[in-house]
Design a protein around this motif. Structure first.
Motif, short mmCIF file in Angstrom:
data_model
loop_
_atom_site.label_atom_id
_atom_site.label_comp_id
_atom_site.label_asym_id
_atom_site.label_seq_id
_atom_site.Cartn_x
_atom_site.Cartn_y
_atom_site.Cartn_z
N HIS A 90 -42.60 -2.20 4.10
CA HIS A 90 -42.70 -1.46 3.01
C HIS A 90 -42.55 -3.21 1.86
O HIS A 90 -40.76 -3.14 1.90
N TYR A 91 -43.39 -3.80 0.75
CA TYR A 91 -42.16 -4.37 -0.17
C TYR A 91 -41.88 -4.07 -1.10
O TYR A 91 -41.08 -4.63 -1.92
N MET A 92 -41.96 -2.94 -1.17
CA MET A 92 -40.89 -2.36 -2.46
C MET A 92 -40.71 -1.01 -1.88
O MET A 92 -41.50 -0.48 -2.25
N VAL A 93 -39.38 -0.40 -2.72
CA VAL A 93 -39.36 0.54 -3.11
C VAL A 93 -39.62 2.55 -3.45
O VAL A 93 -39.37 2.13 -5.05
N LYS A 94 -40.69 2.50 -3.22
CA LYS A 94 -42.08 3.38 -4.67
C LYS A 94 -40.84 4.82 -4.68
O LYS A 94 -40.52 5.13 -5.61
N ASP A 95 -40.08 5.52 -3.24
CA ASP A 95 -39.86 6.36 -3.02
C ASP A 95 -39.09 6.71 -1.70
O ASP A 95 -38.74 6.82 -0.93
N PRO A 96 -37.22 6.42 -2.59
CA PRO A 96 -36.47 6.47 -1.29
C PRO A 96 -36.30 7.49 -0.77
O PRO A 96 -35.89 7.14 0.98
#
Lengths: 334, 334
Positions: B140-146
């Motif tokens: 995951h290159y970004m945290v969309k939904d922790p």
């Protein structure tokens, strides 16, 4: 003596938002404003007027915007001196400033931010006989509440956008509107001028071009205005109220003596941090000018954010500023 | 062929607000965005996240801000090509532009505004064996939904603010968090680094400094990450998910070939109107850079307003621009 990080002169929407941006960087603010309440011209002049150009609000009443901004900055516990004018500014040996108000309030701060908006200006007054006699009750330098003129006979003077726009607007409110302008063409927007010419042709307003104001006349109340036309003939315009809209001139008061660079009616600032020519003094909102300047509240918000990033170095000279998003970190107050 | 005044590339909050400011000046807009819906990263990445720094909103969910902005621009009837990437830009003889999208949509416009934000960038990928094998489901290159990481075992890699902030945040969400960084000190904010050190001392996270990523390992699902330490010893970190946070690199696609001046990851613009080095092409929001630039939505709003004042001359070369307040004139649509 009040100890704070940033002393903000002016508690209008831009000054208030500066508290928020300062707070994110752990800088405390004290605000001083000559008005008895926060909100600047929004609360003083048009609290019930809808604003349409605040991003994210299709429409919001001016006072509601201020109320929301007060909620937004509440976590940062700003302090206020309201109903007080700034009188003195004294640079301290360590570079900090001592600001003194007209009631004797003393504020020691690292940074001074001038966010005085329209409050730093006063209307240009026309050169007309008897002005002071009728000034209190029958002369209006701005239209605070158009309803005041419902079914009245009014004379508007001026050739810029304000004069044109209010003539068009009040044509539907007042009993009779006369627009007086000393020249034979308008400085304001061509489409507004077009509307004014149309209203005059339709007989809905009375348009007096190339007329000069001579005197306000009346026994106790204002009754008529004496004018002189190009042919040097006297002309009389009936008037319950007189609304001269000649723009504003600076009324910086003691601020004018601080040595700031003033361009026309505004304080010159840099676009990268909205600093003035004097170190530790910034100017944001309607009071400043720079290439491309627009007197929009939303521009003042942006200026407040950039200003705080720059002011940080004076408040925390030992710390490296690190920029954080509220979406990641939330709002951490003191 | 779509005929419009301004073609806006990117339908995030800043592109949307540009429609409003353009509309006030009677300029029509067409927006093109590679995402299937408006709202940019706000709608795509964090629709339910509260934002705290929109002036006048103590807090507002990202999607709600976008919904409000859509209401605000509705009177100006913008048109959209969603789910489509800009492919070509062709200058016409009269100075106008023909923009072509990946689905063949042709847009003829006087002005091009790049408001591509984060969408013009892609995450920097780590150099680690087997990355592509696990990329789809476990990297995951970004945290969309922790919440995706609740009670999972995760490995975060990186040394900047994103890596630090998400390590702190996910320490309370995930079953186990390992933070891997190749160096022995962090680039991120000192106080965030401080928190990470504390969490490591308290045994709440697993901190591996001076470790390099070697390989992602697992039979079908990701199971562990093989690392190598300073002493060239192999170390294994258990992992259900791998979150490399190495920042972003530009992914301007065909825009990179337009000859715009690029500084690091952003398009260089003037601060007086946010114009690029190419006439009739502007860049606003997170995609641009200038002295003092802050990547804030509220700054993009300001940039949109100033940009429109400047773009007006290309859309209405014969007209003098006159600036009006919405508080006086309201919002007059087409």
């Amino acid at each position: 003596m009040i100890q704070t990080d940033i002393c903000i002169i002016g508690a209008g929407p831009v000054g208030l938002f500066a508290v928020f941006e300062a707070g994110l960087l752990k800088m405390r603010c004290h605000l001083i404003d000559v008005l008895p309440q926060v909100g600047g011209q929004l609360s003083e002049i048009y609290p019930h007027k809808p604003i349409y150009d605040i991003p994210g609000y299709p429409t919001i009443k001016a006072q509601e915007l201020i109320d929301n901004q007060m909620l937004q900055i509440a976590p940062f516990k700003p302090t206020f001196s309201l109903g007080e004018r700034v009188e003195h500014l004294e640079k301290q040996e360590d570079g900090s400033y001592l600001v003194t108000g007209s009631d004797g309030t003393a504020i020691h701060c690292q940074v001074v931010v001038i966010a005085g908006g329209l409050g730093c200006f006063e209307p240009r007054k026309p050169d007309v006989f008897n002005l002071s006699l009728f000034e209190k009750a029958h002369v209006h330098y701005m239209v605070k509440d158009p309803e005041k003129f419902r079914d009245k006979t009014i004379v508007i003077a001026g050739g810029g956008d304000s004069a044109l726009d209010w003539t068009v607007f009040l044509a539907n409110v007042a009993k009779q509107v006369t627009l007086v302008h000393r020249s034979d063409s308008f400085r304001g927007a061509p489409d507004s001028a077009e509307k004014v010419y149309e209203l005059a042709q339709q007989g809905k307003i009375n348009l007096l071009l190339s007329h000069n104001l001579m005197a306000l006349e009346g026994t106790s109340a204002l009754q008529q205005i004496r004018l002189i036309n190009k042919a040097k003939e006297e002309v009389f315009a009936p008037a319950d109220h007189f609304i001269p809209l000649y723009g504003l001139s600076p009324k910086l008061g003691p601020i004018a003596e601080w040595g700031l660079t003033i361009d026309k009616n505004a304080i010159e600032v840099n676009t990268f941090d909205y600093s003035t020519n004097i170190e530790r003094i910034y100017a944001i909102g309607d009071i400043n000018t720079y290439p491309g300047k627009l007197k929009l509240i939303l521009s003042g918000y942006h200026e407040a954010a950039l200003m705080c990033q720059s002011a940080f170095k004076y408040v925390y000279p030992e710390q490296k500023l690190s920029f954080k998003y509220t979406t990641v970190n939330g709002v951490n107050a003191f």
